[in-house]
Design a protein around this motif. Structure first.
Motif, PDB file in Angstrom:
ATOM      1  N   UNK A  29       0.842  -1.391  -0.302  1.00  0.00           N
ATOM      2  CA  UNK A  29      -0.106  -0.106   0.187  1.00  0.00           C
ATOM      3  C   UNK A  29       0.690   1.233   0.172  1.00  0.00           C
ATOM      4  N   UNK A  30       0.888   2.114  -0.979  1.00  0.00           N
ATOM      5  CA  UNK A  30       1.484   3.152  -0.910  1.00  0.00           C
ATOM      6  C   UNK A  30       0.596   4.773  -1.091  1.00  0.00           C
ATOM      7  N   UNK A  31       0.795   5.124   0.513  1.00  0.00           N
ATOM      8  CA  UNK A  31       0.558   5.899   0.881  1.00  0.00           C
ATOM      9  C   UNK A  31       1.533   6.803   1.883  1.00  0.00           C
ATOM     10  N   UNK A  32       0.132   7.824   2.356  1.00  0.00           N
ATOM     11  CA  UNK A  32       1.186   8.136   3.677  1.00  0.00           C
ATOM     12  C   UNK A  32      -0.397   8.150   5.300  1.00  0.00           C
ATOM     13  N   UNK A  33       0.504   8.168   6.327  1.00  0.00           N
ATOM     14  CA  UNK A  33      -0.533   7.755   7.135  1.00  0.00           C
ATOM     15  C   UNK A  33      -1.334   8.756   7.633  1.00  0.00           C
ATOM     16  N   UNK A  38      -6.552   6.612   2.847  1.00  0.00           N
ATOM     17  CA  UNK A  38      -5.117   5.230   3.777  1.00  0.00           C
ATOM     18  C   UNK A  38      -5.266   4.895   5.488  1.00  0.00           C
ATOM     19  N   UNK A  39      -5.757   5.607   5.940  1.00  0.00           N
ATOM     20  CA  UNK A  39      -6.054   4.991   7.129  1.00  0.00           C
ATOM     21  C   UNK A  39      -7.161   4.024   7.268  1.00  0.00           C
ATOM     22  N   UNK A  64       6.335   9.828   1.331  1.00  0.00           N
ATOM     23  CA  UNK A  64       6.478  10.620   1.310  1.00  0.00           C
ATOM     24  C   UNK A  64       7.853  10.937   1.457  1.00  0.00           C
ATOM     25  N   UNK A  65       8.556   9.382   1.865  1.00  0.00           N
ATOM     26  CA  UNK A  65      10.260   9.194   2.389  1.00  0.00           C
ATOM     27  C   UNK A  65      10.444   9.128   1.013  1.00  0.00           C
ATOM     28  N   UNK A  66      12.229   9.611   0.808  1.00  0.00           N
ATOM     29  CA  UNK A  66      12.628  10.185   0.087  1.00  0.00           C
ATOM     30  C   UNK A  66      13.310   9.325  -0.842  1.00  0.00           C
ATOM     31  N   UNK A  67      13.674   8.165   0.017  1.00  0.00           N
ATOM     32  CA  UNK A  67      14.242   7.009  -0.347  1.00  0.00           C
ATOM     33  C   UNK A  67      13.343   5.825  -1.717  1.00  0.00           C
ATOM     34  N   UNK A  68      12.152   5.788  -2.085  1.00  0.00           N
ATOM     35  CA  UNK A  68      11.259   4.962  -1.750  1.00  0.00           C
ATOM     36  C   UNK A  68      11.007   5.870  -3.260  1.00  0.00           C
ATOM     37  N   UNK A  69      10.959   6.993  -3.543  1.00  0.00           N
ATOM     38  CA  UNK A  69      10.569   7.701  -4.822  1.00  0.00           C
ATOM     39  C   UNK A  69      10.254   7.262  -6.298  1.00  0.00           C
ATOM     40  N   UNK A  78       0.052   9.191  -8.763  1.00  0.00           N
ATOM     41  CA  UNK A  78      -0.413  10.536  -8.468  1.00  0.00           C
ATOM     42  C   UNK A  78      -1.147   9.636  -7.515  1.00  0.00           C
ATOM     43  N   UNK A  79      -2.620   9.684  -7.173  1.00  0.00           N
ATOM     44  CA  UNK A  79      -3.528   9.240  -6.448  1.00  0.00           C
ATOM     45  C   UNK A  79      -2.967   8.471  -5.036  1.00  0.00           C
ATOM     46  N   UNK A  80      -3.529   9.082  -3.726  1.00  0.00           N
ATOM     47  CA  UNK A  80      -4.184   7.695  -2.834  1.00  0.00           C
ATOM     48  C   UNK A  80      -4.732   7.665  -2.113  1.00  0.00           C
ATOM     49  N   UNK A  81      -5.001   6.043  -1.641  1.00  0.00           N
ATOM     50  CA  UNK A  81      -3.901   5.311  -1.957  1.00  0.00           C
ATOM     51  C   UNK A  81      -3.527   4.580  -2.555  1.00  0.00           C
TER      52      UNK A  81
END
Length: 151
Positions: A29-33, A38-39, A64-69, A78-81
């Motif tokens: 699941x790509x998204x943000x907490x 997403x929740x 939002x983690x720079x390392x998984x871009x 482009x849309x989450x989740x």
């Protein structure tokens, strides 16, 4: 609920889980907490993770983690989740009647919808298919207007 699921913030962690999840569907699941949808999805994923554990592994990827871009760009998140499925390190696609077969965008209506989708992907993968037909009725598939850049 997302604290019950492994959250990946590094490309290496994503690479490893994709490579090391064998004979099971990997649900990322790509998204943000902090996102409400997403929740809602994370709640469903956390509640069903044990039920599907014989044939699926579920993990969250913090977009939002720079390392998984590299993954965010590769899967055009482009849309989450957005939920991406793998089987034995192969990206599994699903025809759900939308323009995008590469990922599931949005939340599932409930636990059973998620279980049905993962089971369909698992059964298809066991037969060597790389794309499966979505088992859900069209009214239970989230509809998103896909915006194409530079068109």
């Amino acid at each position: 609920m997302s604290y019950l699921l492994q959250t990946l913030t590094k490309k290496r962690e994503v690479d490893t889980i994709i490579r090391d999840t064998i004979d099971k569907v990997l649900v990322l699941r790509f998204g943000r907490a902090s996102d409400a949808v997403c929740l809602q999805l994370d709640d469903i994923l956390a509640k069903t993770a044990r039920e599907v554990s014989k044939f699926a592994t579920v993990a969250l990827v913090d977009i939002d983690s720079e390392d998984v871009q590299v993954y965010v760009k590769y899967f055009d998140i482009t849309l989450i989740p957005s939920t991406v499925f793998f089987f034995n390190a192969h990206h599994m696609k699903m025809d759900s009647g939308t323009a995008d077969h590469t990922k599931w965008v949005g939340a599932f209506h409930g636990k059973q919808d998620f279980i049905d989708v993962v089971e369909a992907i698992f059964r298809g993968a066991m037969k060597g298919k790389m794309i499966v037909h979505c088992p859900l009725p069209p009214e239970r598939i989230p509809k998103y207007q896909l915006l194409y850049k530079d068109v």
